[in-house]
Write a protein that holds these residues in place. Structure first.
Motif, short mmCIF file in Angstrom:
data_model
loop_
_atom_site.label_atom_id
_atom_site.label_comp_id
_atom_site.label_asym_id
_atom_site.label_seq_id
_atom_site.Cartn_x
_atom_site.Cartn_y
_atom_site.Cartn_z
N TRP A 1 -10.44 -4.16 -11.78
CA TRP A 1 -10.85 -5.55 -11.86
C TRP A 1 -10.90 -5.91 -13.35
CZ3 TRP A 1 -13.81 -1.51 -10.22
CH2 TRP A 1 -14.95 -1.18 -10.95
N GLU B 1 -13.21 -9.96 -9.46
CA GLU B 1 -12.15 -9.34 -8.67
C GLU B 1 -10.87 -10.16 -8.85
OE1 GLU B 1 -12.10 -6.66 -6.93
OE2 GLU B 1 -14.04 -6.22 -6.01
N GLU C 1 -14.16 1.71 2.41
CA GLU C 1 -13.27 1.49 1.27
C GLU C 1 -13.13 2.74 0.40
OE1 GLU C 1 -14.65 -1.96 -0.82
OE2 GLU C 1 -13.34 -3.26 0.35
N CYS D 1 -1.85 -2.65 -6.32
CA CYS D 1 -3.22 -3.06 -6.67
C CYS D 1 -3.43 -3.04 -8.19
CB CYS D 1 -4.21 -2.13 -5.97
SG CYS D 1 -5.92 -2.29 -6.52
N TRP E 1 -6.42 -6.64 -4.86
CA TRP E 1 -6.82 -6.20 -3.53
C TRP E 1 -7.04 -4.70 -3.52
CZ3 TRP E 1 -3.37 -2.67 -1.51
CH2 TRP E 1 -2.10 -2.63 -2.12
N HIS E 2 -7.64 -4.24 -2.44
CA HIS E 2 -7.82 -2.80 -2.25
C HIS E 2 -7.76 -2.51 -0.76
CE1 HIS E 2 -10.04 1.00 -1.65
NE2 HIS E 2 -9.43 1.35 -2.77
N ASP F 1 -10.29 4.38 -8.16
CA ASP F 1 -9.35 3.93 -7.13
C ASP F 1 -9.27 2.41 -7.05
OD1 ASP F 1 -7.48 4.54 -5.04
OD2 ASP F 1 -8.99 3.98 -3.56
N HIS F 2 -9.71 1.71 -8.09
CA HIS F 2 -9.71 0.25 -8.03
C HIS F 2 -9.65 -0.29 -9.45
CE1 HIS F 2 -10.07 -3.58 -6.26
NE2 HIS F 2 -11.33 -3.81 -6.53
N LEU G 1 -16.23 3.28 -4.88
CA LEU G 1 -15.13 2.44 -5.34
C LEU G 1 -15.48 1.74 -6.65
CD1 LEU G 1 -12.30 1.51 -4.37
CD2 LEU G 1 -13.41 -0.52 -3.44
N TYR G 2 -16.77 1.45 -6.88
CA TYR G 2 -17.20 0.74 -8.09
C TYR G 2 -18.01 1.64 -9.03
CZ TYR G 2 -15.64 -3.35 -5.54
OH TYR G 2 -14.88 -4.26 -4.85
N LYS H 1 0.83 -1.19 0.00
CA LYS H 1 0.00 0.00 0.00
C LYS H 1 0.87 1.25 0.00
CE LYS H 1 -3.75 2.30 2.51
NZ LYS H 1 -4.54 2.49 1.29
#
Length: 699
Positions: free
Chosen positions: A197, A209, A370, A168, A212-213, A194-195, A235-236, A149
């Motif tokens: 997949w 997925e 999250e 990530c 990780w986050h 911020d993510h 986040l999604y 991280k």
């Protein structure tokens, strides 16, 4: 897909930015899809050598030997679109030989093909969830530890193949590159703000997925993201992420480059390489659906503008247009990019508007833990940037940049106050329906301090009304600024040849009009209307105060048929008015309470949900009530004891059941054995007018 052919080898060794651009251009323009593994290893090797290993030196002779040929090869391409300057072409980078890249490519291919047995999966030409999970397990299991991280330079396959470390984004990109090595063209990278997949399947509608986050979600690998979307988590992105094809995956790789050595120092050569690669992708049209990459390019252009290229504000606005057109206005960062630019350049009113627009986007989500990155973004804006902005506009003695008059006018501009209210309203609605609270005392103090910077006269020109309490159109007719939820419309009175023509300029974040509130009621953001009484100047010599004063004088002389004080009352209030009989005498208890209100102060504990309405103290000035037929001072049956009980021996029910104040005295005397003495005088602390104008119970 050819692993590493002669077409690519001829550009090695890579010793300049121009040679890297040639390699990327060949990969992007060839008939087959670009080789993600090759490009990720090249970018990672250059970034690592420039940022993590500063001992590498490049000889002048080596640079001179390759620069001429590199520039000559790009002459034809640059005739159509100017991608880099000649100075950038000659910029040197540490030499990267073909043997190093080829060895790492073979290593990655052998590791993936040796660990994934395709005969165990019924693929039918398309990837399955089991296959995607197996590939992600292979990548995950070979890392030195689970999560890294806030570590820089760990997003490329070079970091994975040389140090077994990935962040990530790096894990998700490695999974997509591995599936490409296995021959699956349907597995693609999907990005939120911020993510990351992947999507896969025949129609590309299945999600999984793979990384990780935050603190690590290894137990989610292989699972769909439907739960995160159902929670309305930022986040999604509520089902509006950036779904990449192979070329946008290259753009994601370039956008993820990190030119920083530490928190305060960047590598010029790496920043220049990233900037030129992004412009190449921009010219090819691969950034049109990628708001984050446009924002990154805008930041780079702000630091080092490219001759003949659009201004950075154009790029920021293109990013906003992309999120509205392709993603239903569900991306926050395009607005914070623009707001940060305006703030750094002391265009404070525009910055407030951009931040308010960002809050209009975040109101569509529910907050959970999250979403910490966007929470920190808004916390910094609310507690650091806006207070600093107000401090600068309040103290203009040492102002640098805008004139002191321009800064002072901000605090006298109702539109600025309206943007501020819209910003905090979006934050408050973000919290509504969320499992985790957003606001706390750390938010409230800067909010009150910021609002208090605006004078009462400015605040009074902002009206908040609920949907249904529609005005008579006076705000629009008078050239007022109307802010409704996420929509700002300013009607300007333009005088031409003695005639007034109405022209409108509008900023709309495209929030759906039929949006339903998170608690089953009409959405506060869509119901909110802020009317700011402000005339947009067409003459630069006329200041805001003069225009507002002129308008007020016109109203006093009857220049307008209507006043904002006589707006149409809501129907439900009118229905209550019809139920009041003016000839009916008030109930004695109500009269007694009215007299008590004139003599006492409210009990703070009652406002918090406990105790009785009035405290045991009253003001020193008291007069007997003339509204009751019993010749008693209403304070005679109020308590003067220090136990904090306003009516000893009485409950609120028994008090309301009494038909007269005399019965209250009788009941009290039975309970206590004596009538209470007169209360002592109390000091009443007035409530600041600012607190009443916040209008929200959150802070």
């Amino acid at each position: 897909m050819a692993l590493f052919g002669e077409r690519e080898k001829k550009y090695f060794p890579l010793r300049s930015i121009a040679s890297v651009l040639q390699l990327f251009r060949v990969q992007l323009e060839k008939n087959d899809e670009p080789n993600l593994s090759l490009l990720s290893i090249v970018v990672g090797a250059i970034e690592n050598s420039l940022t993590c290993n500063r001992s590498l030196q490049v000889t002048t002779a080596a640079v001179a030997a390759t620069t001429g040929a590199a520039v000559a090869d790009t002459t034809t391409a640059t005739k159509k679109k100017k991608t880099v300057s000649s100075a950038a072409d000659a910029a040197s980078i540490p030499s990267l030989p073909a043997s190093t890249v080829e060895a790492l490519l073979h290593k990655f291919q052998a590791q993936i093909k040796g660990s994934v047995d395709l005969t165990q999966f019924k693929t039918s030409g398309y990837a399955t969830r089991e296959l995607v999970k197996r590939v992600s397990d292979v990548i995950w299991g070979s890392l030195t530890r689970s999560c890294y991280k806030d570590r820089a330079h760990l997003q490329s396959l070079y970091s994975y193949l040389t140090g077994n470390k990935l962040d990530c984004f790096g894990v998700a990109f490695a999974v997509v590159a591995a599936c490409q090595v296995l021959g699956f063209k349907d597995v693609h990278l999907t990005l939120s703000e911020d993510h990351a997949w992947v999507v896969f399947g025949k129609n590309g509608d299945e999600t999984a997925e793979v990384t990780w986050h935050g603190k690590g979600n290894e137990d989610k690998r292989g699972q769909p993201i439907t739960f995160g979307v159902a929670e309305k988590s930022w986040l999604y992105l509520n089902g509006h992420p950036v779904k990449c094809d192979r070329y946008m995956e290259v753009a994601a790789l370039v956008s993820g480059m990190n030119p920083s050595i530490n928190a305060t120092t960047d590598i010029i050569e790496l920043s220049s390489l990233q900037q030129h690669l992004l412009w190449m992708l921009y010219d090819m049209g691969y950034l049109s659906r990628y708001p984050m990459a446009l924002g990154n390019l805008g930041d780079l252009e702000e630091i080092s503008p490219t001759v003949g290229r659009p201004n950075c504000t154009v790029l920021f606005r293109e990013a906003i247009a992309a999120t509205r057109k392709y993603y239903n206005n569900h991306h926050v960062y395009p607005y914070t990019y623009l707001g940060g630019y305006f703030y750094r350049n002391q265009k404070y009113k525009e910055a407030l508007e951009a931040w308010a627009n960002a809050a209009d986007v975040i109101r569509t989500y529910n907050y959970n833990r999250e979403d910490e990155e966007i929470y920190k973004e808004f916390l910094e804006i609310a507690n650091e940037l806006i207070p600093h902005l107000m401090k600068v506009t309040s103290n203009t003695k040492n102002a640098v940049g805008p004139s002191p008059l321009e800064l002072q006018l901000l605090l006298h501009d109702p539109e600025c106050f309206a943007h501020l209210l819209r910003f905090y309203d979006g934050i408050c609605e973000w919290e509504e329906g969320s499992s985790t609270p957003v606001l706390h005392i750390g938010w409230a103090r800067p909010l009150v301090n910021t609002i208090s910077k605006f004078e009462a006269g400015v605040r009074s020109k902002v009206e908040i009304r609920v949907d249904g309490a529609k005005g008579d159109g006076e705000g629009e007719a008078n050239g007022n600024a109307v802010v409704e939820g996420s929509k700002v419309a300013v009607v300007e009175d333009v005088k031409e040849n003695g005639k007034e023509n109405g022209t409108t300029r509008e900023t709309n974040n495209n929030i759906p009009e039929n949006k339903v509130g998170k608690k089953g009621i009409a959405d506060v953001g869509d119901c909110l209307k802020v009317v700011a009484d402000v005339r947009v100047a067409t003459n630069g010599s006329e200041n805001v105060r003069e225009r507002i004063g002129k308008r007020q004088r016109n109203r006093d002389r009857g220049g307008h048929k209507h006043s904002h004080r006589h707006r149409r009352t809501p129907d439900f209030i009118k229905s209550l008015e019809t139920q009041i009989n003016p000839n009916e005498a008030p109930h004695p208890n109500i009269a007694a309470l009215a007299a008590a209100c004139a003599e006492n102060i409210l009990n703070p504990e009652y406002l918090l949900g406990s105790g009785e309405p009035f405290s045991s103290r009253s003001s020193s000035s008291s007069s007997p009530s003339s509204l009751v037929d019993v010749k008693l001072d209403c304070c005679d049956f109020l308590s003067s004891q220090s136990n904090g009980t306003p009516f000893p021996g009485l409950t609120m029910d028994s008090m309301l059941k009494a038909e007269s104040p005399a019965e209250l005295v009788q009941v009290q005397g039975v309970t206590t054995g004596q009538l209470p003495s007169k209360p002592k005088a109390a000091v009443v602390v007035p409530i600041p007018p600012v607190a009443s104008e916040i209008g929200r119970a959150h802070v």
